[in-house]
Write an enzyme that holds these catalytic residues in place. Structure first.
Site, PDB file in Angstrom:
ATOM      1  N   ASP A 295      90.530  73.193 -50.646  1.00 22.68           N
ATOM      2  CA  ASP A 295      89.600  74.252 -51.050  1.00 22.68           C
ATOM      3  C   ASP A 295      88.321  73.692 -51.675  1.00 22.68           C
ATOM      4  O   ASP A 295      87.403  74.442 -51.962  1.00 22.68           O
ATOM      5  CB  ASP A 295      90.269  75.189 -52.074  1.00 22.68           C
ATOM      6  CG  ASP A 295      90.452  74.508 -53.420  1.00 22.68           C
ATOM      7  OD1 ASP A 295      91.055  73.420 -53.455  1.00 22.68           O
ATOM      8  OD2 ASP A 295      89.961  75.039 -54.438  1.00 22.68           O
TER       9      ASP A 295
ATOM     10  N   ASP B 295      95.188  68.962 -49.914  1.00 22.21           N
ATOM     11  CA  ASP B 295      94.840  69.056 -51.320  1.00 22.21           C
ATOM     12  C   ASP B 295      96.000  69.788 -52.014  1.00 22.21           C
ATOM     13  O   ASP B 295      96.782  70.471 -51.361  1.00 22.21           O
ATOM     14  CB  ASP B 295      93.525  69.853 -51.442  1.00 22.21           C
ATOM     15  CG  ASP B 295      93.176  70.172 -52.871  1.00 22.21           C
ATOM     16  OD1 ASP B 295      93.203  69.249 -53.714  1.00 22.21           O
ATOM     17  OD2 ASP B 295      92.876  71.354 -53.166  1.00 22.21           O
TER      18      ASP B 295
ATOM     19  N   ASP C 120      95.961  71.556 -55.673  1.00 21.28           N
ATOM     20  CA  ASP C 120      95.656  72.767 -56.439  1.00 21.28           C
ATOM     21  C   ASP C 120      94.799  73.748 -55.648  1.00 21.28           C
ATOM     22  O   ASP C 120      93.800  73.372 -55.037  1.00 21.28           O
ATOM     23  CB  ASP C 120      94.952  72.404 -57.744  1.00 21.28           C
ATOM     24  CG  ASP C 120      95.906  71.717 -58.710  1.00 21.28           C
ATOM     25  OD1 ASP C 120      96.250  70.555 -58.471  1.00 21.28           O
ATOM     26  OD2 ASP C 120      96.323  72.364 -59.680  1.00 21.28           O
TER      27      ASP C 120
END
Ligand SMILES: [Mg+2]
EC number: 3.1.3.48
Length: 317
Positions: free
Chosen positions: A261, A26, A28
Site C-alpha cells: 500500500d 508488504d 501493514d
C-alpha cells in the site's frame, strides 16, 4: 499446514527451467491491518459504519500480544537495538554450535557490536527461526492461545475477513507449487511435477525484523511465509531489500510481483521494473481484502512479463 520442503529436483537443468513467481508482500495495511485500526483510518473510510473505538481497542490488543511474543520468546529486550534486515544476515558468524543447552540469559551479549557479539546474535536469530518454524502453539499456554484465537476472530469479523482472505490468497499462490490431488496417484511422473510453476512468498516490511516475525506468527502467516523470507527494510530501505531478493531468486525464468500500500514499495518496484499492485483499504476498491484475487494478480504479472505459456491451464480450460 503448507509443506515447506524444497521443490523436488530432477537434475539441475529442470530446476533452472522451472517457471517461478516470487510474490513480495508488504505487511501493514496489506496482509494485515494494524496502524489503520489504531489511528482510525480504517474505520474512517467506512463513513461512520465502523466503530472506530472498537478498531482502536483491537489494535491495542494486537500490540500487546506482539510485544509479549517478542519479549518472552524472541529475546527482544536484549536485541531490539540490533536490528538486522533478515535472519540469515549474520549466518557467517554462526559456527553451528548446538544450542539445545545454550544459556541465552548468561552469555554476556551486549555492546560493542563486535564479532563475538555478532555470533551471540546469530545464535539468537537461529533460535528465533527454529521457534518460528515450530509455531506459537508450541510455546503459548492454553489461556493465551484462547485469547489469541478470539482476537484473530474478532479482528477478522470487524474487518470483513481481511486477515483470512489475505491468508487464503497466499495459500493459493503456494497451491500452484504443490502437485494437485490427482498427482498423488501412482501415475505421478517427474514431468508432472517439473512442469508446475513454483511460487515463493516473501515479506518486505518497514517494521523492525523481530516484531515483524512475531506479527507473522500471531497473524498466522507462518505457514505461507517462512522465517528466512521475511525482510526488514527499516534501515536499508525497500529498494535494497528488493535488490537482495533479485540476487537471491533471480534467473531468466523467475517473475517478481510486489503487492503493498506504500509509495516506497511502489517506487522500488518501478525501479526494478516489477509489476506493482497497490492495496487500497477503501471498501469500494477491489484491491483490498477481501477482493484481490489470483486472476487480478496474474493479470498484472502478464502485463509486464507477457502471458505465461502454461500447458496446465490450457488442459484445464
Ligand atoms: Mg504498508
Amino acid at each position: 499446514m503448507v509443506d515447506r520442503t524444497p521443490a523436488v529436483t530432477f537434475g539441475e537443468d529442470q530446476e533452472i527451467s522451472k517457471p517461478t513467481t516470487v510474490y513480495i508482500w508488504d505487511m501493514d495495511e496489506t496482509l494485515i491491518l494494524l496502524k489503520s485500526l489504531l489511528d482510525g483510518t480504517y474505520a474512517g473510510v467506512f463513513n461512520g459504519m465502523k466503530d472506530t473505538k472498537k478498531g482502536f481497542e483491537i489494535g491495542k490488543h494486537w500490540e500487546n500480544h506482539i510485544l509479549r511474543v517478542c519479549d518472552e520468546f524472541f529475546f527482544y529486550e536484549v536485541i531490539e537495538n540490533y536490528n538486522e534486515p533478515y535472519l540469515d544476515a549474520l549466518s557467517e558468524y554462526d559456527d553451528g554450535r548446538d544450542l539445545s543447552n545454550y544459556d541465552f540469559s548468561n552469555d554476556g551479549f551486549s555492546s560493542p557490536y563486535d564479532d563475538a557479539n555478532k555470533r551471540k546474535l546469530a545464535y539468537r536469530h537461529r533460535s528465533i527461526a527454529e521457534k518460528y518454524s515450530q509455531g506459537l502453539h508450541k510455546v503459548l499456554d492454553q489461556q493465551m492461545i484462547k485469547l489469541w484465537n478470539d482476537l484473530y476472530s474478532l479482528t477478522d469479523s470487524y474487518t470483513g475477513g481481511w486477515l483470512s482472505s489475505a491468508h487464503a490468497l497466499l495459500e493459493q499462490t503456494l497451491a500452484k507449487t504443490k502437485p494437485s490431488a490427482s498427482d498423488h496417484s501412482s501415475e505421478m511422473t517427474p514431468r508432472s511435477i517439473i512442469t508446475k510453476d513454483q511460487s515463493i512468498n516473501v515479506l518486505v516490511t518497514s517494521g523492525s525484523l523481530v516484531p515483524s516475525l512475531a506479527k507473522c506468527l500471531l497473524y498466522r502467516l507462518d505457514d505461507v511465509i517462512s522465517a528466512n523470507n521475511v525482510y526488514s527494510s527499516w534501515e536499508v530501505g525497500k529498494l535494497q531489500c528488493f535488490s537482495w531478493i533479485k540476487e537471491r531468486f533471480g534467473s531468466p525464468n523467475v517473475r517478481f510481483c510486489v503487492i503493498g500500500d506504500g509509495t516506497e514499495e511502489c517506487a522500488a518496484a518501478e525501479t526494478m521494473r516489477w509489476p506493482f499492485i497497490k492495496i487500497d483499504i477503501r471498501p469500494a476498491s477491489p484491491y483490498r481484502f477481501p477482493g484481490l484475487t489470483m486472476e487480478m494478480v496474474q493479470s498484472y504479472i502478464d502485463v509486464i512479463y507477457g502471458p505465461q505459456d502454461s500447458k496446465d491451464e490450457k488442459m484445464k480450460g
